[in-house]
Design a protein around this motif. Structure first.
Motif, mmCIF file in Angstrom:
data_model
loop_
_atom_site.group_PDB
_atom_site.id
_atom_site.type_symbol
_atom_site.label_atom_id
_atom_site.label_comp_id
_atom_site.label_asym_id
_atom_site.label_seq_id
_atom_site.Cartn_x
_atom_site.Cartn_y
_atom_site.Cartn_z
ATOM 1 N N ASP A 90 0.957 -1.160 0.126
ATOM 2 C CA ASP A 90 -0.054 0.015 -0.076
ATOM 3 C C ASP A 90 0.700 1.213 -0.045
ATOM 4 O O ASP A 90 2.144 1.141 0.679
ATOM 5 N N TRP A 91 0.286 2.369 -0.660
ATOM 6 C CA TRP A 91 0.852 3.487 -0.512
ATOM 7 C C TRP A 91 0.640 4.346 0.798
ATOM 8 O O TRP A 91 -0.729 4.084 1.332
ATOM 9 N N LYS A 92 1.482 5.056 1.441
ATOM 10 C CA LYS A 92 1.448 5.788 2.606
ATOM 11 C C LYS A 92 0.739 7.135 2.052
ATOM 12 O O LYS A 92 1.673 7.818 1.489
ATOM 13 N N ALA A 93 -0.470 7.639 2.532
ATOM 14 C CA ALA A 93 -0.702 9.153 2.092
ATOM 15 C C ALA A 93 -0.729 9.939 3.273
ATOM 16 O O ALA A 93 -1.362 9.535 4.421
ATOM 17 N N THR A 94 -0.123 11.135 3.135
ATOM 18 C CA THR A 94 0.035 11.965 4.089
ATOM 19 C C THR A 94 -0.928 12.997 3.818
ATOM 20 O O THR A 94 -0.656 13.730 3.027
ATOM 21 N N VAL A 145 -1.619 13.433 9.202
ATOM 22 C CA VAL A 145 -2.072 12.305 9.460
ATOM 23 C C VAL A 145 -1.966 11.320 8.289
ATOM 24 O O VAL A 145 -2.006 11.646 7.046
ATOM 25 N N GLU A 146 -1.422 10.046 8.532
ATOM 26 C CA GLU A 146 -1.405 9.210 7.552
ATOM 27 C C GLU A 146 -2.313 7.978 7.121
ATOM 28 O O GLU A 146 -2.928 7.645 8.336
ATOM 29 N N ALA A 147 -2.543 7.705 5.993
ATOM 30 C CA ALA A 147 -3.694 6.736 5.632
ATOM 31 C C ALA A 147 -3.020 5.910 4.680
ATOM 32 O O ALA A 147 -1.755 6.003 4.389
ATOM 33 N N GLU A 148 -3.573 4.888 4.431
ATOM 34 C CA GLU A 148 -3.001 3.836 3.406
ATOM 35 C C GLU A 148 -3.931 3.763 2.216
ATOM 36 O O GLU A 148 -5.484 3.855 2.446
ATOM 37 N N PHE A 149 -3.418 3.584 0.884
ATOM 38 C CA PHE A 149 -4.325 3.352 -0.270
ATOM 39 C C PHE A 149 -3.800 2.232 -0.956
ATOM 40 O O PHE A 149 -2.523 2.069 -1.269
ATOM 41 N N ASP A 150 -4.638 1.321 -1.279
ATOM 42 C CA ASP A 150 -4.159 0.106 -2.010
ATOM 43 C C ASP A 150 -3.869 0.639 -3.496
ATOM 44 O O ASP A 150 -4.719 1.265 -4.176
ATOM 45 N N PRO A 151 -2.628 0.167 -4.113
ATOM 46 C CA PRO A 151 -2.234 0.433 -5.381
ATOM 47 C C PRO A 151 -3.339 0.201 -6.368
ATOM 48 O O PRO A 151 -3.042 0.766 -7.414
ATOM 49 N N GLN A 152 -4.238 -0.744 -6.321
ATOM 50 C CA GLN A 152 -5.173 -1.125 -7.183
ATOM 51 C C GLN A 152 -6.367 -0.135 -6.925
ATOM 52 O O GLN A 152 -7.142 -0.053 -8.153
#
Length: 277
Positions: A90-94, A145-152
């Protein structure tokens, strides 16, 4: 929310780090030796060294915003995507709200809808502005704040970018359906050299980092070089009489160094197209 840390930053001449990995590593070592020498002259010690052995500190970075950069210019929000090089996870989104007004930044209390291990951060960045003889203190405050995104399932709209977060207050936002794109078309390879320390007092040591940015696919000539040092704050305060005073002395000393580019654009300025890359 109390400030968790204060970080001091200077931009370096990126061309000093041109070359392959060996040449770059050698330049980093020379820079750290220089830091130790100039700070020792002001009775400030350094220890250990800067290195980039950790895989999670070598990463791909890009930013998302609308075509008109409404999040950044209209809402003081930065939305950054980052993950280790060659990772398929997953990508870390800030999501970061940045402002020079501490109270305004503190009023932003957005958080993750689904709480994870990462706590929100409230931090202060300190920089200096020219002229060198009488540098001025410039501070920015940020909540992130960090979230996660599925690369798909990468976010394609403002609404999808902000979906992991609770309501963002006191910030005018573009319509949720507004498309987003990579800011300035810039995809960055980032290396973070760390594990060096500056001793500011008997009780406070500042953790150092040298961050280098390259355009993806152009890995011999970095487009940005930033040196920073930070120390944690207890309940928003530090040992003001010692640590803060010596940190400012260290920053002014480094600002006069030939390694430092006083007019160098920040990484944010590069990312948002405010400077040539």
């Amino acid at each position: 929310m109390s400030l968790s840390s204060r970080e001091y930053k200077v931009m370096l001449h990126a061309e000093r780090f041109v070359g392959d990995k060996a040449a770059c590593r050698s330049a980093v070592e020379r820079f750290w030796q220089h830091v130790g020498t100039v700070l020792q002259a002001t009775d400030i010690d350094t220890r250990a060294g800067l290195d980039v052995q950790k895989d999670n500190k070598q990463r791909n970075v890009f930013f998302l915003d609308t075509d008109e950069q409404d999040l950044y210019h209209g809402s003081d929000l930065v939305f950054r995507m980052r993950r280790p090089l060659r990772s398929r996870k997953d990508w870390k989104a800030t999501l970061k709200f940045r402002h020079g007004d501490r109270l305004l930044a503190e009023a932003q209390d957005f958080d993750l809808r689904k709480r994870g291990d990462d706590e929100p951060k409230f931090e202060e960045d300190v920089k200096v502005n020219p002229p060198v003889g009488t540098p001025r203190f410039w501070a920015l405050f940020s909540r992130s704040v960090e979230a996660e995104f599925d690369p798909q399932h990468m976010p394609a709209t403002v609404g999808e970018c902000l979906a992991p977060y609770t309501e963002i207050r006191k910030a005018p936002l573009p319509a949720p359906a507004t498309p987003v794109q990579t800011v300035a078309g810039l995809h960055v390879v980032e290396h973070v050299y760390e594990d060096g320390w500056i001793r500011l007092s008997q009780a406070v040591e500042a953790e150092c980092a040298l961050i280098l940015w390259w355009k993806e696919g152009e890995l011999l000539k970095p487009i940005a070089a930033e040196f920073s040092f930070r120390f944690p704050l207890q309940d928003g305060e530090a040992d003001i009489k010692v640590a803060a005073r010596r940190a400012w002395a260290a920053l002014k000393t480094l600002f006069a160094s030939p390694w430092v580019d006083p007019a160098g654009p920040t990484k944010t300025a590069l990312a948002y197209g405010s400077a040539d890359v």
